[in-house]
Design a protein around this motif. Structure first.
Motif, PDB file in Angstrom:
ATOM      1  N   GLY A  49       0.764  -1.233   0.000  1.00 23.51           N
ATOM      2  CA  GLY A  49       0.000   0.000   0.000  1.00 23.51           C
ATOM      3  C   GLY A  49       0.797   1.286   0.000  1.00 23.51           C
ATOM      4  O   GLY A  49       0.217   2.366   0.158  1.00 23.51           O
ATOM      5  N   SER A  50       2.085   1.217  -0.224  1.00 24.71           N
ATOM      6  CA  SER A  50       2.914   2.418  -0.236  1.00 24.71           C
ATOM      7  C   SER A  50       2.836   3.076  -1.612  1.00 24.71           C
ATOM      8  O   SER A  50       3.157   2.449  -2.620  1.00 24.71           O
ATOM      9  CB  SER A  50       4.349   2.058   0.094  1.00 24.71           C
ATOM     10  N   GLY A  51       2.419   4.350  -1.636  1.00 22.07           N
ATOM     11  CA  GLY A  51       2.235   5.052  -2.894  1.00 22.07           C
ATOM     12  C   GLY A  51       3.320   6.076  -3.172  1.00 22.07           C
ATOM     13  O   GLY A  51       3.908   6.636  -2.246  1.00 22.07           O
ATOM     14  N   ASN A  52       3.567   6.286  -4.463  1.00 18.90           N
ATOM     15  CA  ASN A  52       4.486   7.326  -4.903  1.00 18.90           C
ATOM     16  C   ASN A  52       3.869   8.041  -6.090  1.00 18.90           C
ATOM     17  O   ASN A  52       3.129   7.440  -6.872  1.00 18.90           O
ATOM     18  CB  ASN A  52       5.846   6.746  -5.290  1.00 18.90           C
ATOM     19  N   TYR A  53       4.208   9.343  -6.231  1.00 17.94           N
ATOM     20  CA  TYR A  53       3.556  10.165  -7.230  1.00 17.94           C
ATOM     21  C   TYR A  53       4.547  11.015  -8.024  1.00 17.94           C
ATOM     22  O   TYR A  53       5.584  11.431  -7.488  1.00 17.94           O
ATOM     23  CB  TYR A  53       2.555  11.115  -6.542  1.00 17.94           C
ATOM     24  N   ALA A  54       4.175  11.302  -9.253  1.00 16.34           N
ATOM     25  CA  ALA A  54       4.903  12.296 -10.016  1.00 16.34           C
ATOM     26  C   ALA A  54       4.690  13.652  -9.349  1.00 16.34           C
ATOM     27  O   ALA A  54       3.627  13.924  -8.776  1.00 16.34           O
ATOM     28  CB  ALA A  54       4.401  12.330 -11.456  1.00 16.34           C
ATOM     29  N   ASN A  55       5.694  14.509  -9.444  1.00 17.67           N
ATOM     30  CA  ASN A  55       5.586  15.819  -8.801  1.00 17.67           C
ATOM     31  C   ASN A  55       4.383  16.605  -9.310  1.00 17.67           C
ATOM     32  O   ASN A  55       3.755  17.358  -8.557  1.00 17.67           O
ATOM     33  CB  ASN A  55       6.867  16.624  -9.037  1.00 17.67           C
ATOM     34  N   SER A  56       4.056  16.415 -10.573  1.00 17.31           N
ATOM     35  CA  SER A  56       2.982  17.190 -11.189  1.00 17.31           C
ATOM     36  C   SER A  56       1.604  16.860 -10.624  1.00 17.31           C
ATOM     37  O   SER A  56       0.663  17.644 -10.806  1.00 17.31           O
ATOM     38  CB  SER A  56       2.981  16.965 -12.697  1.00 17.31           C
ATOM     39  N   VAL A  57       1.470  15.718  -9.943  1.00 18.59           N
ATOM     40  CA  VAL A  57       0.145  15.324  -9.432  1.00 18.59           C
ATOM     41  C   VAL A  57       0.110  15.203  -7.913  1.00 18.59           C
ATOM     42  O   VAL A  57      -0.967  14.957  -7.343  1.00 18.59           O
ATOM     43  CB  VAL A  57      -0.330  13.998 -10.060  1.00 18.59           C
ATOM     44  N   LYS A  58       1.232  15.384  -7.254  1.00 19.00           N
ATOM     45  CA  LYS A  58       1.268  15.264  -5.794  1.00 19.00           C
ATOM     46  C   LYS A  58       0.293  16.228  -5.145  1.00 19.00           C
ATOM     47  O   LYS A  58       0.206  17.404  -5.522  1.00 19.00           O
ATOM     48  CB  LYS A  58       2.676  15.557  -5.280  1.00 19.00           C
ATOM     49  N   GLY A  59      -0.451  15.712  -4.178  1.00 20.73           N
ATOM     50  CA  GLY A  59      -1.417  16.536  -3.469  1.00 20.73           C
ATOM     51  C   GLY A  59      -2.764  16.632  -4.159  1.00 20.73           C
ATOM     52  O   GLY A  59      -3.730  17.128  -3.572  1.00 20.73           O
ATOM     53  N   ARG A  60      -2.856  16.152  -5.399  1.00 21.01           N
ATOM     54  CA  ARG A  60      -4.127  16.207  -6.147  1.00 21.01           C
ATOM     55  C   ARG A  60      -4.650  14.820  -6.464  1.00 21.01           C
ATOM     56  O   ARG A  60      -5.861  14.599  -6.491  1.00 21.01           O
ATOM     57  CB  ARG A  60      -3.930  16.977  -7.452  1.00 21.01           C
ATOM     58  N   PHE A  61      -3.755  13.872  -6.731  1.00 22.55           N
ATOM     59  CA  PHE A  61      -4.148  12.506  -7.093  1.00 22.55           C
ATOM     60  C   PHE A  61      -3.831  11.562  -5.934  1.00 22.55           C
ATOM     61  O   PHE A  61      -2.845  11.752  -5.212  1.00 22.55           O
ATOM     62  CB  PHE A  61      -3.381  12.025  -8.321  1.00 22.55           C
ATOM     63  N   THR A  62      -4.661  10.533  -5.801  1.00 24.94           N
ATOM     64  CA  THR A  62      -4.424   9.497  -4.800  1.00 24.94           C
ATOM     65  C   THR A  62      -4.585   8.131  -5.440  1.00 24.94           C
ATOM     66  O   THR A  62      -5.614   7.860  -6.059  1.00 24.94           O
ATOM     67  CB  THR A  62      -5.399   9.630  -3.628  1.00 24.94           C
ATOM     68  N   ILE A  63      -3.564   7.296  -5.276  1.00 23.03           N
ATOM     69  CA  ILE A  63      -3.634   5.928  -5.784  1.00 23.03           C
ATOM     70  C   ILE A  63      -3.944   4.995  -4.621  1.00 23.03           C
ATOM     71  O   ILE A  63      -3.435   5.173  -3.512  1.00 23.03           O
ATOM     72  CB  ILE A  63      -2.323   5.527  -6.499  1.00 23.03           C
ATOM     73  N   SER A  64      -4.792   4.000  -4.875  1.00 20.42           N
ATOM     74  CA  SER A  64      -5.132   3.021  -3.848  1.00 20.42           C
ATOM     75  C   SER A  64      -5.392   1.680  -4.528  1.00 20.42           C
ATOM     76  O   SER A  64      -5.529   1.612  -5.756  1.00 20.42           O
ATOM     77  CB  SER A  64      -6.359   3.461  -3.057  1.00 20.42           C
ATOM     78  N   ARG A  65      -5.453   0.636  -3.729  1.00 23.16           N
ATOM     79  CA  ARG A  65      -5.718  -0.683  -4.304  1.00 23.16           C
ATOM     80  C   ARG A  65      -6.631  -1.473  -3.385  1.00 23.16           C
ATOM     81  O   ARG A  65      -6.594  -1.304  -2.154  1.00 23.16           O
ATOM     82  CB  ARG A  65      -4.416  -1.438  -4.573  1.00 23.16           C
ATOM     83  N   GLU A  66      -7.431  -2.319  -3.990  1.00 22.02           N
ATOM     84  CA  GLU A  66      -8.312  -3.222  -3.277  1.00 22.02           C
ATOM     85  C   GLU A  66      -7.850  -4.635  -3.619  1.00 22.02           C
ATOM     86  O   GLU A  66      -8.216  -5.184  -4.667  1.00 22.02           O
ATOM     87  CB  GLU A  66      -9.755  -3.002  -3.700  1.00 22.02           C
ATOM     88  N   ASN A  67      -7.027  -5.186  -2.767  1.00 26.63           N
ATOM     89  CA  ASN A  67      -6.388  -6.466  -3.084  1.00 26.63           C
ATOM     90  C   ASN A  67      -7.393  -7.598  -3.278  1.00 26.63           C
ATOM     91  O   ASN A  67      -7.195  -8.467  -4.126  1.00 26.63           O
ATOM     92  CB  ASN A  67      -5.383  -6.821  -1.994  1.00 26.63           C
ATOM     93  N   ALA A  68      -8.466  -7.579  -2.517  1.00 28.35           N
ATOM     94  CA  ALA A  68      -9.459  -8.646  -2.640  1.00 28.35           C
ATOM     95  C   ALA A  68     -10.143  -8.637  -4.004  1.00 28.35           C
ATOM     96  O   ALA A  68     -10.652  -9.659  -4.459  1.00 28.35           O
ATOM     97  CB  ALA A  68     -10.489  -8.518  -1.536  1.00 28.35           C
ATOM     98  N   LYS A  69     -10.133  -7.469  -4.648  1.00 27.50           N
ATOM     99  CA  LYS A  69     -10.774  -7.338  -5.958  1.00 27.50           C
ATOM    100  C   LYS A  69      -9.759  -7.192  -7.085  1.00 27.50           C
ATOM    101  O   LYS A  69     -10.133  -6.946  -8.227  1.00 27.50           O
ATOM    102  CB  LYS A  69     -11.716  -6.131  -5.960  1.00 27.50           C
ATOM    103  N   ASN A  70      -8.467  -7.304  -6.762  1.00 28.15           N
ATOM    104  CA  ASN A  70      -7.404  -7.145  -7.774  1.00 28.15           C
ATOM    105  C   ASN A  70      -7.573  -5.839  -8.550  1.00 28.15           C
ATOM    106  O   ASN A  70      -7.440  -5.807  -9.776  1.00 28.15           O
ATOM    107  CB  ASN A  70      -7.387  -8.331  -8.741  1.00 28.15           C
ATOM    108  N   THR A  71      -7.852  -4.773  -7.824  1.00 28.69           N
ATOM    109  CA  THR A  71      -8.185  -3.502  -8.446  1.00 28.69           C
ATOM    110  C   THR A  71      -7.267  -2.387  -7.952  1.00 28.69           C
ATOM    111  O   THR A  71      -6.913  -2.346  -6.771  1.00 28.69           O
ATOM    112  CB  THR A  71      -9.644  -3.133  -8.138  1.00 28.69           C
ATOM    113  N   VAL A  72      -6.921  -1.490  -8.870  1.00 26.12           N
ATOM    114  CA  VAL A  72      -6.192  -0.277  -8.521  1.00 26.12           C
ATOM    115  C   VAL A  72      -7.040   0.922  -8.940  1.00 26.12           C
ATOM    116  O   VAL A  72      -7.673   0.896 -10.003  1.00 26.12           O
ATOM    117  CB  VAL A  72      -4.798  -0.232  -9.177  1.00 26.12           C
ATOM    118  N   VAL A  73      -7.068   1.927  -8.084  1.00 26.32           N
ATOM    119  CA  VAL A  73      -7.902   3.107  -8.296  1.00 26.32           C
ATOM    120  C   VAL A  73      -7.026   4.352  -8.282  1.00 26.32           C
ATOM    121  O   VAL A  73      -6.090   4.459  -7.479  1.00 26.32           O
ATOM    122  CB  VAL A  73      -8.973   3.203  -7.199  1.00 26.32           C
ATOM    123  N   LEU A  74      -7.352   5.292  -9.170  1.00 27.43           N
ATOM    124  CA  LEU A  74      -6.687   6.589  -9.168  1.00 27.43           C
ATOM    125  C   LEU A  74      -7.760   7.656  -8.981  1.00 27.43           C
ATOM    126  O   LEU A  74      -8.576   7.880  -9.879  1.00 27.43           O
ATOM    127  CB  LEU A  74      -5.922   6.831 -10.462  1.00 27.43           C
TER     128      LEU A  74
END
Length: 120
Positions: free
Chosen positions: A55-80
């Motif tokens: 669950g550790s996320g990293n971001y491009a500088n251009s989107v930091k503070g505006r975009f959030t990445i997350s994942r739902e492992n039980a559903k094999n899904t990634v969300v932006l």
């Protein structure tokens, strides 16, 4: 085989929000790093955000503070989750997933891409 299906793109006004989702299915033993890339017209594909299996996320500088990445492992899904969108965020967004199969070689898969357009 593995399939990635993206959803959630569209047209939004500057300052608005969109939520992209990418679901993996098929021959999956473990999903490792998950990521989002984007490619604007006339530009090279660029990395937007990554998230590790813990669950550790990293971001491009251009989107930091505006975009959030997350994942739902039980559903094999990634969300932006994309907030405070700007016209320069306009691009085709691709999910990118590193998958270990039950048998065979670990490899990276790409989604089909989803268009995000930020315009008034």
């Amino acid at each position: 085989q593995v399939q990635l299906v993206e959803s959630g793109g569209g047209l939004v006004q500057p300052g608005g929000s969109l939520r992209l989702s990418c679901a993996a299915s098929g021959s999956i033993f473990r999903i490792n790093v998950m990521a989002w890339y984007r490619q604007a017209p006339g530009k090279e594909r660029e990395l937007v955000a990554t998230i590790t299996s813990d669950g550790s996320g990293n971001y491009a500088n251009s989107v930091k503070g505006r975009f959030t990445i997350s994942r739902e492992n039980a559903k094999n899904t990634v969300v932006l989750q994309m907030n405070s969108l700007r016209p320069e965020d306009t691009a085709i967004y691709y999910c990118n997933v590193d998958i270990s199969p039950p048998l065979g070689v670990r490899r990276v898969y790409w989604g089909q891409g989803t268009q995000v357009t930020v315009s008034s």
